[in-house]
Design a protein around this motif. Sequence first.
Motif, PDB file in Angstrom:
ATOM      1  N   PRO A  30       9.925 -44.149 -17.556  1.00  0.00           N
ATOM      2  CA  PRO A  30       9.995 -44.449 -16.129  1.00  0.00           C
ATOM      3  C   PRO A  30      11.273 -43.891 -15.525  1.00  0.00           C
ATOM      4  O   PRO A  30      12.274 -43.720 -16.221  1.00  0.00           O
ATOM      5  N   ALA A  32      13.541 -44.113 -11.565  1.00  0.00           N
ATOM      6  CA  ALA A  32      13.558 -44.709 -10.221  1.00  0.00           C
ATOM      7  C   ALA A  32      14.494 -43.855  -9.356  1.00  0.00           C
ATOM      8  O   ALA A  32      14.064 -42.876  -8.760  1.00  0.00           O
ATOM      9  N   GLY A  33      15.780 -44.178  -9.324  1.00  0.00           N
ATOM     10  CA  GLY A  33      16.721 -43.343  -8.550  1.00  0.00           C
ATOM     11  C   GLY A  33      17.139 -42.088  -9.301  1.00  0.00           C
ATOM     12  O   GLY A  33      17.688 -41.154  -8.722  1.00  0.00           O
ATOM     13  N   ALA A  34      16.936 -42.068 -10.614  1.00  0.00           N
ATOM     14  CA  ALA A  34      17.237 -40.909 -11.486  1.00  0.00           C
ATOM     15  C   ALA A  34      18.728 -40.653 -11.674  1.00  0.00           C
ATOM     16  O   ALA A  34      19.103 -39.666 -12.299  1.00  0.00           O
ATOM     17  N   SER A  35      19.591 -41.509 -11.155  1.00  0.00           N
ATOM     18  CA  SER A  35      21.029 -41.217 -11.214  1.00  0.00           C
ATOM     19  C   SER A  35      21.628 -41.443 -12.599  1.00  0.00           C
ATOM     20  O   SER A  35      22.723 -40.977 -12.893  1.00  0.00           O
ATOM     21  N   ASP A  36      20.920 -42.135 -13.459  1.00  0.00           N
ATOM     22  CA  ASP A  36      21.341 -42.269 -14.859  1.00  0.00           C
ATOM     23  C   ASP A  36      20.522 -41.317 -15.738  1.00  0.00           C
ATOM     24  O   ASP A  36      21.071 -40.598 -16.572  1.00  0.00           O
ATOM     25  N   LEU A  37      19.220 -41.288 -15.495  1.00  0.00           N
ATOM     26  CA  LEU A  37      18.337 -40.523 -16.377  1.00  0.00           C
ATOM     27  C   LEU A  37      18.548 -39.009 -16.271  1.00  0.00           C
ATOM     28  O   LEU A  37      18.658 -38.318 -17.295  1.00  0.00           O
ATOM     29  N   GLY A 102      29.126 -47.173  -9.234  1.00  0.00           N
ATOM     30  CA  GLY A 102      29.103 -45.769  -8.847  1.00  0.00           C
ATOM     31  C   GLY A 102      29.793 -45.507  -7.520  1.00  0.00           C
ATOM     32  O   GLY A 102      30.720 -46.211  -7.104  1.00  0.00           O
ATOM     33  N   THR A 111      18.721 -47.801  -8.269  1.00  0.00           N
ATOM     34  CA  THR A 111      17.989 -49.052  -8.054  1.00  0.00           C
ATOM     35  C   THR A 111      18.517 -50.157  -8.957  1.00  0.00           C
ATOM     36  O   THR A 111      19.187 -49.896  -9.968  1.00  0.00           O
ATOM     37  N   ASN A 115      19.536 -49.799 -12.803  1.00  0.00           N
ATOM     38  CA  ASN A 115      20.876 -50.240 -13.187  1.00  0.00           C
ATOM     39  C   ASN A 115      20.798 -51.131 -14.421  1.00  0.00           C
ATOM     40  O   ASN A 115      21.564 -50.963 -15.382  1.00  0.00           O
ATOM     41  N   GLN A 118      19.673 -49.040 -17.532  1.00  0.00           N
ATOM     42  CA  GLN A 118      20.392 -47.784 -17.814  1.00  0.00           C
ATOM     43  C   GLN A 118      20.758 -47.688 -19.291  1.00  0.00           C
ATOM     44  O   GLN A 118      20.896 -48.692 -20.004  1.00  0.00           O
ATOM     45  N   ASP A 162      26.719 -52.522 -14.144  1.00  0.00           N
ATOM     46  CA  ASP A 162      27.488 -53.493 -13.358  1.00  0.00           C
ATOM     47  C   ASP A 162      26.673 -54.693 -12.898  1.00  0.00           C
ATOM     48  O   ASP A 162      27.248 -55.734 -12.592  1.00  0.00           O
ATOM     49  N   LEU A 207      10.170 -53.045 -15.922  1.00  0.00           N
ATOM     50  CA  LEU A 207      10.739 -54.170 -15.189  1.00  0.00           C
ATOM     51  C   LEU A 207      10.192 -54.108 -13.766  1.00  0.00           C
ATOM     52  O   LEU A 207      10.225 -53.047 -13.152  1.00  0.00           O
ATOM     53  N   LYS A 224      35.759 -55.865 -11.894  1.00  0.00           N
ATOM     54  CA  LYS A 224      35.675 -54.801 -12.905  1.00  0.00           C
ATOM     55  C   LYS A 224      36.918 -53.939 -12.890  1.00  0.00           C
ATOM     56  O   LYS A 224      37.584 -53.784 -11.856  1.00  0.00           O
ATOM     57  N   ASP A 232      33.092 -45.072 -10.650  1.00  0.00           N
ATOM     58  CA  ASP A 232      33.246 -45.090 -12.110  1.00  0.00           C
ATOM     59  C   ASP A 232      32.548 -46.279 -12.748  1.00  0.00           C
ATOM     60  O   ASP A 232      32.444 -47.344 -12.156  1.00  0.00           O
ATOM     61  N   PHE A 233      32.145 -46.049 -13.984  1.00  0.00           N
ATOM     62  CA  PHE A 233      31.577 -47.125 -14.794  1.00  0.00           C
ATOM     63  C   PHE A 233      32.682 -48.126 -15.147  1.00  0.00           C
ATOM     64  O   PHE A 233      33.857 -47.767 -15.167  1.00  0.00           O
TER      65      PHE A 233
HETATM   66  C1  LIG Z   1      29.035 -40.315 -11.749  1.00  0.00           C
HETATM   67  C2  LIG Z   1      28.237 -41.583 -12.013  1.00  0.00           C
HETATM   68  C3  LIG Z   1      28.867 -42.812 -11.886  1.00  0.00           C
HETATM   69  C4  LIG Z   1      28.166 -43.990 -12.140  1.00  0.00           C
HETATM   70  N1  LIG Z   1      28.818 -45.185 -12.046  1.00  0.00           N
HETATM   71  C5  LIG Z   1      28.160 -46.327 -12.337  1.00  0.00           C
HETATM   72  C6  LIG Z   1      28.841 -47.565 -12.270  1.00  0.00           C
HETATM   73  O1  LIG Z   1      30.000 -47.655 -11.891  1.00  0.00           O
HETATM   74  N2  LIG Z   1      28.159 -48.681 -12.614  1.00  0.00           N
HETATM   75  C7  LIG Z   1      26.854 -48.652 -13.002  1.00  0.00           C
HETATM   76  O2  LIG Z   1      26.286 -49.704 -13.318  1.00  0.00           O
HETATM   77  N3  LIG Z   1      26.173 -47.481 -13.064  1.00  0.00           N
HETATM   78  C8  LIG Z   1      26.788 -46.330 -12.731  1.00  0.00           C
HETATM   79  N4  LIG Z   1      26.116 -45.119 -12.786  1.00  0.00           N
HETATM   80  C9  LIG Z   1      24.745 -45.084 -13.309  1.00  0.00           C
HETATM   81  C10 LIG Z   1      23.642 -45.175 -12.239  1.00  0.00           C
HETATM   82  O3  LIG Z   1      23.968 -44.421 -11.108  1.00  0.00           O
HETATM   83  C11 LIG Z   1      23.363 -46.610 -11.805  1.00  0.00           C
HETATM   84  O4  LIG Z   1      23.357 -47.471 -12.902  1.00  0.00           O
HETATM   85  C12 LIG Z   1      22.028 -46.734 -11.074  1.00  0.00           C
HETATM   86  O5  LIG Z   1      21.866 -48.034 -10.569  1.00  0.00           O
HETATM   87  C13 LIG Z   1      20.836 -46.435 -11.980  1.00  0.00           C
HETATM   88  O6  LIG Z   1      19.674 -46.674 -11.236  1.00  0.00           O
HETATM   89  P1  LIG Z   1      18.562 -45.528 -11.094  1.00  0.00           P
HETATM   90  O7  LIG Z   1      17.468 -46.116 -10.288  1.00  0.00           O
HETATM   91  O8  LIG Z   1      19.153 -44.265 -10.590  1.00  0.00           O
HETATM   92  O9  LIG Z   1      18.151 -45.377 -12.625  1.00  0.00           O
HETATM   93  P2  LIG Z   1      17.323 -44.202 -13.306  1.00  0.00           P
HETATM   94  O10 LIG Z   1      18.232 -43.089 -13.652  1.00  0.00           O
HETATM   95  O11 LIG Z   1      16.103 -43.876 -12.526  1.00  0.00           O
HETATM   96  O12 LIG Z   1      16.871 -44.966 -14.640  1.00  0.00           O
HETATM   97  C14 LIG Z   1      17.834 -45.390 -15.574  1.00  0.00           C
HETATM   98  C15 LIG Z   1      17.134 -45.841 -16.857  1.00  0.00           C
HETATM   99  O13 LIG Z   1      16.358 -46.999 -16.616  1.00  0.00           O
HETATM  100  C16 LIG Z   1      14.977 -46.767 -16.871  1.00  0.00           C
HETATM  101  N5  LIG Z   1      14.286 -47.454 -15.781  1.00  0.00           N
HETATM  102  C17 LIG Z   1      14.490 -47.289 -14.457  1.00  0.00           C
HETATM  103  N6  LIG Z   1      13.786 -48.213 -13.770  1.00  0.00           N
HETATM  104  C18 LIG Z   1      13.134 -48.957 -14.681  1.00  0.00           C
HETATM  105  C19 LIG Z   1      12.239 -50.066 -14.590  1.00  0.00           C
HETATM  106  N7  LIG Z   1      11.912 -50.621 -13.402  1.00  0.00           N
HETATM  107  N8  LIG Z   1      11.723 -50.581 -15.738  1.00  0.00           N
HETATM  108  C20 LIG Z   1      12.066 -50.044 -16.942  1.00  0.00           C
HETATM  109  N9  LIG Z   1      12.909 -49.021 -17.093  1.00  0.00           N
HETATM  110  C21 LIG Z   1      13.436 -48.481 -15.967  1.00  0.00           C
HETATM  111  C22 LIG Z   1      14.787 -45.266 -16.892  1.00  0.00           C
HETATM  112  O14 LIG Z   1      13.746 -44.889 -17.780  1.00  0.00           O
HETATM  113  C23 LIG Z   1      16.152 -44.801 -17.388  1.00  0.00           C
HETATM  114  O15 LIG Z   1      16.186 -44.865 -18.804  1.00  0.00           O
HETATM  115  C24 LIG Z   1      26.785 -43.933 -12.505  1.00  0.00           C
HETATM  116  C25 LIG Z   1      26.160 -42.686 -12.616  1.00  0.00           C
HETATM  117  C26 LIG Z   1      26.866 -41.530 -12.384  1.00  0.00           C
HETATM  118  C27 LIG Z   1      26.160 -40.208 -12.512  1.00  0.00           C
END
Ligand SMILES: Cc1cc2nc3c(=O)[nH]c(=O)nc-3n(C[C@H](O)[C@H](O)[C@H](O)COP(=O)(O)OP(=O)(O)OC[C@H]3O[C@@H](n4cnc5c(N)ncnc54)[C@H](O)[C@@H]3O)c2cc1C
Length: 326
Positions: A30, A32-37, A102, A111, A115, A118, A162, A207, A224, A232-233
């Motif tokens: 899966p 969602a926002g793709a910012s981790d994946l 972030g 999302t 989050n 991640q 976070d 989820l 934090k 930052d993380f």
């Molecule tokens: C430079 C940078 C800084 C960052 N700083 C922080 C920070 O300070 N704190 C922090 O917490 N994060 C940080 N992040 C990570 C990320 O941006 C956030 O955690 C964000 O909330 C991830 O959400 P997303 O929807 O983009 O996740 P995605 O990248 O879409 O998904 C993340 C993971 O969760 C899985 N997933 C997504 N949604 C679901 C679901 N509903 N059910 C099951 N699995 C799912 C995906 O398969 C993937 O493995 C940072 C990232 C970057 C690139």
Amino acid sequence: MSMLPDFRYIRPTTVADAVAALVASPTAVPVAGASDLLPNLRRGLGNPEALIDLAGIAALSTIEETANSWRIGAVVSLADLVEHKGLHAVLPAIGEAALSAGGPTHRAGGTIGGNLCQDTRCMFYNQSEWWREGNDFCLKYEGDRCHVAPRTSRCFATYRGDMAPTLMVLDAKVEIAGPAGTRMIPLAELFADDGAAHLALAPGEILTVIEVPKADRLVAHYAKLRIRDSVDFPLVGVAAALKRDGDKIAVLRVAITGTNSAPVVVSLLDSLVGHPWSDAAAKHLTDRLNKTAKLQNTVTTSMKYRRRVLLATARRLVEQLWEQAV
Ligand SMILES: Cc1cc2nc3c(=O)[nH]c(=O)nc-3n(C[C@H](O)[C@H](O)[C@H](O)COP(=O)(O)OP(=O)(O)OC[C@H]3O[C@@H](n4cnc5c(N)ncnc54)[C@H](O)[C@@H]3O)c2cc1C
């Protein structure tokens, strides 16, 4: 330079279709926002046959208030959590934690579900493919040795989300949908303390909702430490929730992130209930944190420094809540 692998992109509009798409392709993941994946995939960390985009599922994009709880859809963005006035009025710690994650662009797209789910992080894992290859890869992915703790058989990559600690101290539950139907579990049970397998999700499960109970007079905060305050993380993150009954603690919960392979609720704080906050109580909290936090050399700052900051931050946070609670 690393490139994204080839994958199919599927954008379902219902939870049932998302689950069916995941079941149909065993290596699909899966998104969602793709910012981790996506940053991970660009580094060659994973090779899914398909990405199942949950962001088009309207049923998962709302924040609803019920008589006893708040129900937050898994694809609600961190920015929407920060800005939601109703939620913020009663549970400000959720917005506080979301605002600390972030930078603005991560919060706009990232999302709450992503989050929580991640990936874990480590200085031997979040590296380019050629860098990792030079190290014979690692236990978390494509290798057979943990470079952080070479004599062990498990991976020590660290969970650094976070949102989880705050939601844990607020006693949140998560709804999970999968091929076998829907189940609800305490958020803490979503996680396992293993850097290579830190989520207790079965194949095909996602989820869908985070449910946070309303709690009268419970005050909570998240604090934090990070290298750059703008983006930052957490090097360590601490959430605490406290309720006062006159000059006694009625409820005290503390949870931490950035320390273990999963976010953890600090156990055995019940002995502080029924007593005022005091130096002895602070010492007990410090002892429990010392036993709970399994800091490793997974990030750039030393374990010793992070431990000292963790202990000081937690103590300060609970002191602040003790003063704030009425
Ligand atoms: C430079 C940078 C800084 C960052 N700083 C922080 C920070 O300070 N704190 C922090 O917490 N994060 C940080 N992040 C990570 C990320 O941006 C956030 O955690 C964000 O909330 C991830 O959400 P997303 O929807 O983009 O996740 P995605 O990248 O879409 O998904 C993340 C993971 O969760 C899985 N997933 C997504 N949604 C679901 C679901 N509903 N059910 C099951 N699995 C799912 C995906 O398969 C993937 O493995 C940072 C990232 C970057 C690139």
